[in-house]
Write an enzyme that holds these catalytic residues in place. Structure first.
Site, PDB file in Angstrom:
ATOM      1  N   HIS A 173       0.833  -1.201   0.000  1.00  0.00           N
ATOM      2  CA  HIS A 173       0.000   0.000   0.000  1.00  0.00           C
ATOM      3  C   HIS A 173       0.877   1.264   0.000  1.00  0.00           C
ATOM      4  O   HIS A 173       0.619   2.216  -0.743  1.00  0.00           O
ATOM      5  CB  HIS A 173      -0.921  -0.019   1.222  1.00  0.00           C
ATOM      6  CG  HIS A 173      -1.570   1.296   1.518  1.00  0.00           C
ATOM      7  ND1 HIS A 173      -2.617   1.799   0.783  1.00  0.00           N
ATOM      8  CD2 HIS A 173      -1.312   2.225   2.477  1.00  0.00           C
ATOM      9  CE1 HIS A 173      -2.978   2.991   1.270  1.00  0.00           C
ATOM     10  NE2 HIS A 173      -2.199   3.265   2.300  1.00  0.00           N
ATOM     11  N   HIS A 219       1.252   5.376  -1.950  1.00  0.00           N
ATOM     12  CA  HIS A 219       1.687   6.690  -1.473  1.00  0.00           C
ATOM     13  C   HIS A 219       2.962   7.228  -2.113  1.00  0.00           C
ATOM     14  O   HIS A 219       3.060   8.417  -2.411  1.00  0.00           O
ATOM     15  CB  HIS A 219       1.942   6.649   0.037  1.00  0.00           C
ATOM     16  CG  HIS A 219       0.677   6.560   0.834  1.00  0.00           C
ATOM     17  ND1 HIS A 219      -0.208   7.610   0.942  1.00  0.00           N
ATOM     18  CD2 HIS A 219       0.145   5.555   1.570  1.00  0.00           C
ATOM     19  CE1 HIS A 219      -1.224   7.251   1.720  1.00  0.00           C
ATOM     20  NE2 HIS A 219      -1.043   6.002   2.105  1.00  0.00           N
ATOM     21  N   GLU A 233      -5.870   9.531   0.595  1.00  0.00           N
ATOM     22  CA  GLU A 233      -6.211   8.106   0.495  1.00  0.00           C
ATOM     23  C   GLU A 233      -7.213   7.794  -0.619  1.00  0.00           C
ATOM     24  O   GLU A 233      -7.090   6.776  -1.278  1.00  0.00           O
ATOM     25  CB  GLU A 233      -6.764   7.579   1.831  1.00  0.00           C
ATOM     26  CG  GLU A 233      -5.736   7.496   2.953  1.00  0.00           C
ATOM     27  CD  GLU A 233      -4.644   6.421   2.764  1.00  0.00           C
ATOM     28  OE1 GLU A 233      -4.730   5.620   1.811  1.00  0.00           O
ATOM     29  OE2 GLU A 233      -3.701   6.424   3.567  1.00  0.00           O
ATOM     30  N   SER A 274      -3.807   1.415  -4.581  1.00  0.00           N
ATOM     31  CA  SER A 274      -3.245   0.146  -4.101  1.00  0.00           C
ATOM     32  C   SER A 274      -4.315  -0.931  -3.974  1.00  0.00           C
ATOM     33  O   SER A 274      -4.061  -1.975  -3.399  1.00  0.00           O
ATOM     34  CB  SER A 274      -2.541   0.359  -2.755  1.00  0.00           C
ATOM     35  OG  SER A 274      -3.479   0.758  -1.770  1.00  0.00           O
TER      36      SER A 274
HETATM   37  N1  HBI Z   1      -0.214   5.310  10.511  1.00  0.00           N
HETATM   38  N2  HBI Z   1       1.489   3.985   9.680  1.00  0.00           N
HETATM   39  C1  HBI Z   1       0.389   4.703   9.469  1.00  0.00           C
HETATM   40  N3  HBI Z   1      -0.102   4.828   8.214  1.00  0.00           N
HETATM   41  C2  HBI Z   1      -1.213   5.554   7.954  1.00  0.00           C
HETATM   42  O1  HBI Z   1      -1.618   5.638   6.781  1.00  0.00           O
HETATM   43  C3  HBI Z   1      -1.869   6.196   9.010  1.00  0.00           C
HETATM   44  C4  HBI Z   1      -1.337   6.051  10.303  1.00  0.00           C
HETATM   45  N4  HBI Z   1      -1.954   6.637  11.333  1.00  0.00           N
HETATM   46  C5  HBI Z   1      -3.130   7.459  11.176  1.00  0.00           C
HETATM   47  C6  HBI Z   1      -3.619   7.529   9.795  1.00  0.00           C
HETATM   48  N5  HBI Z   1      -3.002   6.944   8.815  1.00  0.00           N
HETATM   49  C7  HBI Z   1      -4.895   8.216   9.438  1.00  0.00           C
HETATM   50  O2  HBI Z   1      -5.978   7.668  10.140  1.00  0.00           O
HETATM   51  C8  HBI Z   1      -4.983   9.713   9.616  1.00  0.00           C
HETATM   52  O3  HBI Z   1      -5.029  10.067  10.947  1.00  0.00           O
HETATM   53  C9  HBI Z   1      -4.005  10.480   8.873  1.00  0.00           C
HETATM   54 FE    FE Z   2      -2.331   5.043   3.464  1.00  0.00          FE
END
Ligand code: HBI
Ligand code: FE
Length: 306
Positions: free
Chosen positions: A178, A183, A223, A242
């Site tokens: 993903h 990203h 996302e 993804s």
């Molecule tokens: N942590 N590792 C990781 N990857 C993410 O995409 C991610 C996260 N923590 C919070 C989050 N995404 C989202 O729920 C938003 O709070 C940005």
């Molecule tokens: Fe993500």
């Protein structure tokens, strides 16, 4: 760092924690949520002891990583590489028709091939050269405040483990496929890189409610964002790029639910996010990255962060 200072001054009573002044003030190991430590019962790897061992080995490496050090190289197993290769081959069938132009351009920079799972370190070096972003390894889902705050410092927290092989086209949480396919390519695009950073800047010193709203803004842009192009709607969100199933769903609605597309207004209340049960019912459709960036900047300014 004018924006950091402004954030520090804004309404101290509403602050949930100390505002980071640099990436060094953000921990990648203190606030791991979700499946970071223990897998939940409905996780595909829940009954697989080998998988859980591998996960915690990779997670522990991430927790030891210090900013500025190279990200440790992982020797992926043949089984792990096969999962990556299958996903890559499947998704590249859809990219020409479903992915936005900027993604197609930045994707090319990385020369992904099915028989080699890329290392985060080499990807981070490409980003650093193109847009000044860096990748930092993380053991799992990070607390939204830490995750969003890090974006302000052009740092993307990335998992390094891969999803469970029992269901290669599905993962209930971020995994390295993903991150790499969803990203990382677009973070090499200067305008997209700004979109992500603005969300991060707005999150510095944000209250719980503001963090929740920014989480939704992140969700519906980074996302699951879509963009208008001459030949139709294209995906730029990582959750779309993804996921083979969700990419198809976005354009065809063949599963019986034709999605709705709407203009994004960061000041309006945003719909509930669909984490688990199926695809999104609504996508936000943007005119361009610079248009999203200016809308998000207007919202961030209204929070008086900078
Ligand atoms: N942590 N590792 C990781 N990857 C993410 O995409 C991610 C996260 N923590 C919070 C989050 N995404 C989202 O729920 C938003 O709070 C940005
Ligand atoms: Fe993500």
């Amino acid at each position: 760092y004018r924006f950091i200072l402004a954030a520090q001054l804004a309404e101290p009573s509403k602050q949930v924690r100390k505002i980071p002044r640099s990436i060094h003030d953000i921990s990648n190991g203190d606030h791991i949520l979700g499946f970071g430590a223990e897998l939940a019962e409905d996780h595909p790897g829940y009954h697989d002891e080998e998988y859980k061992k591998r996960r915690s080995y990779i997670g522990d490496l991430a927790k030891l990583h210090k900013i500025g050090e190279p990200i440790p190289c992982l020797e992926y197993t043949d089984e792990e590489i096969k999962i990556w290769g299958d996903i890559l081959e499947k998704l590249t069938q859809l990219y020409p028709t479903h992915a936005c132009k900027r993604y197609l351009d930045t994707f090319q920079l990385f020369n992904f091939v099915p028989d080699r799972l890329p290392q985060l370190q080499e990807l981070s070096e490409v980003l650093m050269m193109r847009t000044g972003w860096q990748i930092r390894p993380v053991a799992g889902l990070l607390h939204p405040t830490d995750f969003l705050n890090a974006l302000a410092f052009r740092t993307f927290h990335s998992t390094q483990y891969i999803r469970h092989g029992s269901n290669p086209m599905y993962t209930p949480e971020p995994d390295v496929c993903h991150e790499i396919l969803g990203h990382i390519p677009l973070l090499a695009d200067p305008e997209f890189a700004n979109v992500a950073q603005v969300i991060g800047m707005a999150s510095l010193g944000a209250s719980k409610e503001e963090i929740w709203h920014l989480t939704k803004l992140y969700w519906y842009t980074v996302e699951f964002g879509t963009v208008k192009e001459r030949d139709g709607v294209k995906a730029f969100g990582a959750g779309l790029l993804s996921s083979f199933g969700e990419l198809e769903h976005m354009l065809s609605g063949e599963d019986g639910y034709m999605p709705i597309f709407e203009d994004l207004d960061p000041f309006k209340k945003l719909p509930k996010m669909n984490y688990k049960d199926g695809f999104q019912k609504k996508y936000f459709l943007c005119e361009s990255f610079s248009d999203v960036a200016s809308k998000l900047t207007a919202y961030a300014r209204s929070l008086q962060r900078f």
